[in-house]
Design a protein around this motif. Structure first.
Motif, short mmCIF file in Angstrom:
data_model
loop_
_atom_site.label_atom_id
_atom_site.label_comp_id
_atom_site.label_asym_id
_atom_site.label_seq_id
_atom_site.Cartn_x
_atom_site.Cartn_y
_atom_site.Cartn_z
N LYS A 63 0.82 -1.20 0.00
CA LYS A 63 0.00 0.00 0.00
C LYS A 63 0.85 1.26 0.00
O LYS A 63 0.55 2.23 -0.68
CB LYS A 63 -0.95 -0.02 1.20
N GLN A 64 1.91 1.27 0.81
CA GLN A 64 2.79 2.43 0.88
C GLN A 64 4.23 1.96 0.84
O GLN A 64 4.56 0.90 1.37
CB GLN A 64 2.53 3.23 2.16
N ALA A 65 5.07 2.73 0.20
CA ALA A 65 6.46 2.34 0.02
C ALA A 65 7.38 3.29 0.79
O ALA A 65 7.42 4.48 0.50
CB ALA A 65 6.82 2.33 -1.46
N ARG A 66 8.11 2.75 1.75
CA ARG A 66 9.13 3.51 2.45
C ARG A 66 10.40 3.59 1.60
O ARG A 66 11.07 4.60 1.55
CB ARG A 66 9.44 2.86 3.79
N ASP A 67 10.73 2.47 0.94
CA ASP A 67 11.91 2.41 0.09
C ASP A 67 11.72 1.33 -0.97
O ASP A 67 10.97 0.37 -0.75
CB ASP A 67 13.16 2.12 0.92
N ILE A 68 12.39 1.51 -2.12
CA ILE A 68 12.24 0.61 -3.25
C ILE A 68 13.60 0.42 -3.90
O ILE A 68 14.40 1.34 -3.97
CB ILE A 68 11.27 1.17 -4.32
N GLN B 4 20.25 -12.37 -12.43
CA GLN B 4 18.82 -12.23 -12.19
C GLN B 4 18.47 -10.82 -11.71
O GLN B 4 19.25 -10.18 -11.00
CB GLN B 4 18.34 -13.26 -11.16
N ARG B 5 17.30 -10.36 -12.10
CA ARG B 5 16.81 -9.04 -11.71
C ARG B 5 15.68 -9.20 -10.69
O ARG B 5 14.81 -10.05 -10.84
CB ARG B 5 16.32 -8.26 -12.92
N PHE B 6 15.71 -8.31 -9.68
CA PHE B 6 14.71 -8.35 -8.63
C PHE B 6 14.12 -6.95 -8.42
O PHE B 6 14.74 -5.94 -8.77
CB PHE B 6 15.32 -8.83 -7.31
N PHE B 7 12.95 -6.93 -7.81
CA PHE B 7 12.30 -5.67 -7.45
C PHE B 7 11.74 -5.85 -6.04
O PHE B 7 10.95 -6.77 -5.79
CB PHE B 7 11.18 -5.34 -8.43
N ALA B 8 12.18 -5.00 -5.11
CA ALA B 8 11.80 -5.15 -3.71
C ALA B 8 11.30 -3.84 -3.14
O ALA B 8 11.78 -2.76 -3.51
CB ALA B 8 12.99 -5.66 -2.89
N VAL B 9 10.34 -3.93 -2.22
CA VAL B 9 9.74 -2.76 -1.58
C VAL B 9 9.76 -2.96 -0.07
O VAL B 9 9.35 -4.01 0.43
CB VAL B 9 8.28 -2.56 -2.05
N LEU B 10 10.25 -1.95 0.63
CA LEU B 10 10.12 -1.90 2.08
C LEU B 10 8.94 -1.00 2.38
O LEU B 10 8.96 0.20 2.09
CB LEU B 10 11.40 -1.34 2.71
N LYS C 66 6.98 -1.84 7.61
CA LYS C 66 8.25 -2.52 7.89
C LYS C 66 8.31 -3.94 7.31
O LYS C 66 9.19 -4.72 7.64
CB LYS C 66 8.55 -2.58 9.40
N ARG C 67 7.39 -4.27 6.42
CA ARG C 67 7.41 -5.56 5.73
C ARG C 67 8.13 -5.40 4.39
O ARG C 67 8.07 -4.33 3.77
CB ARG C 67 5.99 -6.08 5.50
N ILE C 68 8.76 -6.47 3.91
CA ILE C 68 9.43 -6.46 2.62
C ILE C 68 8.62 -7.28 1.63
O ILE C 68 8.27 -8.43 1.90
CB ILE C 68 10.86 -7.04 2.74
N SER C 69 8.31 -6.67 0.50
CA SER C 69 7.59 -7.34 -0.58
C SER C 69 8.49 -7.45 -1.80
O SER C 69 9.27 -6.53 -2.09
CB SER C 69 6.32 -6.57 -0.96
N THR D 207 6.98 -10.24 3.92
CA THR D 207 7.61 -10.85 5.09
C THR D 207 6.93 -10.34 6.36
O THR D 207 6.10 -9.43 6.33
CB THR D 207 9.10 -10.48 5.14
N GLU D 208 7.33 -10.91 7.47
CA GLU D 208 6.88 -10.38 8.75
C GLU D 208 7.53 -9.02 8.98
O GLU D 208 8.61 -8.74 8.47
CB GLU D 208 7.26 -11.34 9.88
N PRO D 209 6.88 -8.15 9.77
CA PRO D 209 7.47 -6.82 10.01
C PRO D 209 8.84 -6.93 10.68
O PRO D 209 9.06 -7.80 11.53
CB PRO D 209 6.45 -6.16 10.94
N LEU D 210 9.76 -6.05 10.27
CA LEU D 210 11.08 -5.99 10.87
C LEU D 210 11.15 -4.73 11.73
O LEU D 210 11.22 -3.61 11.21
CB LEU D 210 12.16 -5.95 9.79
N ALA D 211 11.12 -4.91 13.03
CA ALA D 211 11.11 -3.77 13.94
C ALA D 211 12.33 -2.88 13.70
O ALA D 211 13.45 -3.38 13.60
CB ALA D 211 11.09 -4.26 15.39
N GLY D 212 12.10 -1.59 13.61
CA GLY D 212 13.19 -0.64 13.44
C GLY D 212 13.72 -0.51 12.03
O GLY D 212 14.68 0.25 11.81
N ALA D 213 13.12 -1.20 11.05
CA ALA D 213 13.60 -1.11 9.66
C ALA D 213 13.49 0.32 9.17
O ALA D 213 12.43 0.95 9.26
CB ALA D 213 12.80 -2.05 8.77
N LEU D 214 14.58 0.83 8.66
CA LEU D 214 14.64 2.24 8.27
C LEU D 214 14.67 2.41 6.76
O LEU D 214 13.93 3.21 6.19
CB LEU D 214 15.87 2.89 8.90
#
Length: 448
Positions: free
Chosen positions: A306-311, A319-325, A329-332, A345-352
């Motif tokens: 829904k919202q992207a903190r970082d991409i 191989q090419r990947f695309f990841a969203v934090l 605090k979950r990584i998709s 993924t499960e939320p990562l506490a403190g992920a910046l």
């Protein structure tokens, strides 16, 4: 009053013929005439109702988008071809319209293959949501690509890129195979090098699209890649390419946009919005990023964050990947062969934030936490590793490579040698906010 009327009429006439270029934004295309529309729809056997019904003026309707595409194909004027390794005269440069007409048995709108922009079945093209979300350039490239399939050219499994190892048949062996990707990239290169009546922004878009496609759709890459260093300083973009330093105006983007590496070069990214950066031109006008996988957000997909903190769009090995934090605090990550987002993924506490290079130099995808700990993220297994022994310095914004040397962007905006702390001459007296390594390709020259 008569003189005033004539003056206004003269101004209107001048305005109507002022631009020597064809439009490139859908909003700038005027209404197509009834006669031209009927000719286009008849020549290409278009199922009008599947595109939303006949529409001559409103480019929000898919029928008008298709008419804009066909108009560009018919009206583009090319100068003679230069000698270039991406141009093989696969389509006679003055015969695109006739070539397309001969190879198109019908065109309809559908939404049954989310991994494709379009597909060709015996000369019948089905345009997907991905086609409708593209720019005029991207859509023209798609229909030219599909026409080549009518001539019997298929695809083979990819050995690198987003579909590497999946068995998905989305690549060509090489440019020399003269397939659909080669025809598409040839069109883009002609637009860049010898189009006489296409807008410079459309040409810039074509250059980025050619590199964004050619860097992975051929199993034998036609282009050679080198690494450069790009930095953002206010509204100025600095490119360090070996001994050369180029400065240009950065394209306009949303405030607080971040400079990010992409497979074609770089983009300015904020949240899910991305503006492409043309590292090759003297000045870069803003255009949305249709060339890297930041374009994934242009059409809704299941389980999209829904919202992207970082991409990050990132290549690891072949191989090419695309990841969203996400803000949660979950990584998709995106499943390219499957055409959708994997469960986060499960939320990562403190992920910046994500970083792609860490203090001792290795590259990959890492998560920096608020306490400075750095955790590697395995993009294949989608698991976080143990924290690295080194921690992220509070006075550091980024690490990058300048040739063989590791450099650091400090929180004060200085670019320094990561070991000695000495400033890099290329950034003398500059306050830098973003620093990334970017790929450059030998298909086109970087304009000073």
């Amino acid at each position: 009053m008569k003189a005033l009327f004539l003056s206004l009429l003269t101004l209107a006439s001048v305005s109507a013929v002022a631009s020597p270029y064809l439009p490139y934004l859908d909003a700038d295309f005027g209404c197509v005439s009834q006669a031209d529309a009927q000719r286009y729809l008849s020549d290409f056997r278009v199922n009008v109702e599947s595109f939303g019904g006949l529409e001559l003026c409103d480019s929000k309707i898919d029928t008008k988008k298709l008419l804009n595409d066909i108009s560009l194909i018919e009206k583009t004027d090319f100068a003679p071809d230069p000698d270039h390794f991406l141009i093989g005269n696969l389509v006679p440069l003055d015969q695109y319209y006739g070539w397309m007409k001969a190879l198109t048995r019908g065109v309809e709108r559908g939404n049954d293959r989310p991994t494709a922009s379009a597909y060709n079945s015996g000369g019948h093209f089905t345009m997907q949501n991905g086609w409708a979300a593209l720019s005029t350039l991207g859509r023209v490239g798609v229909v030219i690509h599909e026409a080549r399939h009518t001539q019997g050219y298929g695809h083979i499994p990819c050995t690198h890129g987003p579909y590497a190892g999946s068995g998905s048949e989305g690549c060509d062996a090489s440019v020399a195979a003269k397939g659909a990707h080669a025809v598409e990239v040839e069109y883009y290169t002609r637009v860049v090098l010898n189009a006489k009546n296409l807008h410079p922004v459309y040409q810039s878009m074509a250059r980025l699209m050619a590199m964004g496609r050619a860097n992975f759709v051929f199993n034998e890459s036609p282009m050679k890649k080198r690494e450069a260093l790009a930095a953002l300083s206010g509204n100025r973009l600095l490119l360090v390419d070996g001994e050369r330093v180029k400065e240009s105006e950065a394209p306009r983007a949303a405030p607080a946009s971040r400079l990010k590496r992409t497979s074609f070069g770089a983009s300015l990214v904020k949240g899910k919005e991305a503006v492409a950066v043309d590292l090759y031109s003297a000045a870069s006008e803003p255009s949305k990023d249709d060339y890297s996988y930041y374009k994934l957000f242009q059409a809704p997909r299941s389980m999209e964050p829904k919202q992207a903190r970082d991409i990050e769009e990132i290549d690891l090995a072949e191989q090419r990947f695309f990841a969203v934090l996400g803000e949660d605090k979950r990584i998709s990550t995106y499943d390219f062969p499957g055409g959708g987002w994997r469960a986060p993924t499960e939320p990562l506490a403190g992920a910046l934030a994500f970083v792609t290079r860490v203090p001792n130099g290795p590259s990959g995808l890492f998560v920096v936490k608020e306490d400075g700990s750095i955790l590697p993220f395995d993009l294949k297994t989608r698991r976080l590793g143990s924290p690295l022994s080194e921690r992220w310095r509070k006075d550091t914004l980024a690490y990058a490579m300048n040739g063989e040397k590791l450099v650091r962007l400090t929180s004060e905006g200085r670019v320094v040698d990561a070991v000695s702390g000495t400033s890099l001459p290329a950034f003398h007296d500059r306050t830098v906010t973003d620093l990334v390594n970017v790929p450059l390709y030998d298909a086109y020259e970087v304009v000073p």
